[in-house]
Design an enzyme around this catalytic site. Structure first.
Site, PDB file in Angstrom:
ATOM      1  CD  GLN A   1      38.083 -11.951 -10.462  1.00  0.00           C
ATOM      2  OE1 GLN A   1      39.090 -11.474 -10.964  1.00  0.00           O
ATOM      3  NE2 GLN A   1      37.791 -13.239 -10.597  1.00  0.00           N
TER       4      GLN A   1
ATOM      5  CG  LEU B   1      48.224 -21.263  -5.788  1.00  0.00           C
ATOM      6  CD1 LEU B   1      49.704 -21.136  -6.132  1.00  0.00           C
ATOM      7  CD2 LEU B   1      47.365 -20.628  -6.869  1.00  0.00           C
TER       8      LEU B   1
ATOM      9  CG  HIS C   1      45.581 -22.557  -9.245  1.00  0.00           C
ATOM     10  ND1 HIS C   1      44.907 -22.915  -8.113  1.00  0.00           N
ATOM     11  CD2 HIS C   1      44.902 -21.517  -9.776  1.00  0.00           C
ATOM     12  CE1 HIS C   1      43.849 -22.130  -7.955  1.00  0.00           C
ATOM     13  NE2 HIS C   1      43.821 -21.273  -8.954  1.00  0.00           N
TER      14      HIS C   1
ATOM     15  CB  SER D   1      40.007 -21.470  -4.951  1.00  0.00           C
ATOM     16  OG  SER D   1      41.146 -21.462  -5.761  1.00  0.00           O
ATOM     17  NE  ARG D   2      33.770 -18.697  -5.570  1.00  0.00           N
ATOM     18  CZ  ARG D   2      34.525 -17.889  -6.308  1.00  0.00           C
ATOM     19  NH1 ARG D   2      35.323 -18.392  -7.235  1.00  0.00           N
ATOM     20  NH2 ARG D   2      34.493 -16.580  -6.123  1.00  0.00           N
TER      21      ARG D   2
HETATM   22  O1  PAF Z   1      40.449 -17.424 -12.722  1.00  0.00           O
HETATM   23  C1  PAF Z   1      40.863 -16.678 -11.810  1.00  0.00           C
HETATM   24  O2  PAF Z   1      41.435 -17.132 -10.809  1.00  0.00           O
HETATM   25  C2  PAF Z   1      40.656 -15.174 -11.923  1.00  0.00           C
HETATM   26  O3  PAF Z   1      39.443 -14.873 -12.535  1.00  0.00           O
HETATM   27  C3  PAF Z   1      41.819 -14.468 -12.638  1.00  0.00           C
HETATM   28  C4  PAF Z   1      41.945 -14.904 -14.072  1.00  0.00           C
HETATM   29  C5  PAF Z   1      43.119 -14.739 -11.894  1.00  0.00           C
HETATM   30  C6  PAF Z   1      41.579 -12.947 -12.628  1.00  0.00           C
HETATM   31  O4  PAF Z   1      41.492 -12.459 -11.335  1.00  0.00           O
END
Ligand code: PAF
Length: 282
Positions: A61, A33, A37, A188-189
């Site tokens: 994903q 985070l 966030h 985060s990246r």
């Molecule tokens: O944006 C993100 O961090 C992710 O795509 C989410 C919305 C938490 C779904 O895994």
């Protein structure tokens, strides 16, 4: 803050809040985070009585060539940040809890069209994974509102479309992108970037600002996109796409469109970064 891992416990805790007539705000995350966030949590706190956050690194994903194993995991630090931000419940399920039959046998949710363009074209299956997990988390948490960052503009559009199409009684709240002083969108990246790469990566937002200033003068979309791409590449990044779109439909912009968004993605070192800028033409 109460941390819960199981679905039964999550439902039982949330039922107690609901029985008291309290509204529920939801902030889904994959952890690691940052201030972006936490601004979602701040917004959720303003819009609802109780805030639930989730941390789940969603395998559905990630593409085959994307390194989920090395995705940053910082649970203890994340918990401290969420406590300080005033989150009441943190949901941290494991993949077995979310996908007990495995990914191949899991029912999925997919928004047609939008899911295969821009980031969906470069990251096949990514948005199917996002809409499936968000749908599932919505069914588990049953929030009144849910907050998502506008850095992932396409993601917000897809989630809003899913909510509309499936008549989910949830208000989606888009929250403005948080940036470093350099203009770099918080992500985060960014932890994958060296200091030198962080400096290079500022070219992404600078180029988006340049596109915005050009659009105020003329709407030669393709020409502007080509120059923008060369600017990002010249800064040492590798452009994936930079496209001027209709901000509501995400179709390529056409003459006469006044509400635009410029979507961009580029590789910088080991990271693939995305960003966007909204442009209103009067
Ligand atoms: O944006 C993100 O961090 C992710 O795509 C989410 C919305 C938490 C779904 O895994």
């Amino acid at each position: 803050m109460k941390t819960v891992e199981s679905i039964i416990e999550l439902r039982s805790v949330l039922n107690q809040f609901r029985a008291q007539g309290l509204t529920i705000g939801f902030v889904p995350t994959m952890g690691n985070l940052h201030h972006g966030h936490l601004s979602l949590v701040d917004e959720a706190k303003q819009q609802a009585d109780i805030v639930v956050a989730s941390i789940f690194i969603n395998p559905m994903q990630f593409g085959v060539n994307e390194d989920i194993d090395n995705y940053p995991r910082t649970l203890e630090k994340d918990k401290e940040k969420l406590v300080a931000a005033g989150v009441e419940i943190l949901f941290t399920p494991t993949p077995d809890i979310i996908y007990p039959k495995g990914l191949d046998k899991q029912t999925f949710v997919e928004v047609p069209g939008l899911s295969s363009s821009y980031c969906g074209e470069s990251r096949k299956g990514h948005f199917r994974g996002v809409t499936t997990i968000v749908c599932k988390l919505f069914n588990l948490v049953q929030p009144d509102i849910a907050c998502f960052g506008l850095k992932d503009y396409q993601q917000v559009q897809m989630i809003q479309t899913m909510v509309d199409d499936l008549s989910m009684p949830i208000k989606i709240i888009p929250v403005a992108t948080k940036r470093e002083d350099s203009g770099l969108a918080m992500s985060s990246r960014n932890t994958y970037l060296s200091d030198a790469e962080k400096a290079q990566a500022t070219a992404l937002y600078k180029t988006l600002q340049w596109v915005k200033s050009r659009l105020a003068e003329n709407q030669e979309f393709e020409k502007i996109e080509l120059i923008a791409r060369s600017k990002i590449d010249a800064a040492g990044m590798r452009t994936d796409y930079i496209d001027i779109c209709n901000a509501e439909t995400l179709e390529p912009a056409s003459a006469g469109d006044s509400n635009l968004v410029v979507l961009a993605a580029a590789h910088c070192g080991k990271a693939r970064l995305i960003d966007n800028i909204q442009v209103s033409l009067s």
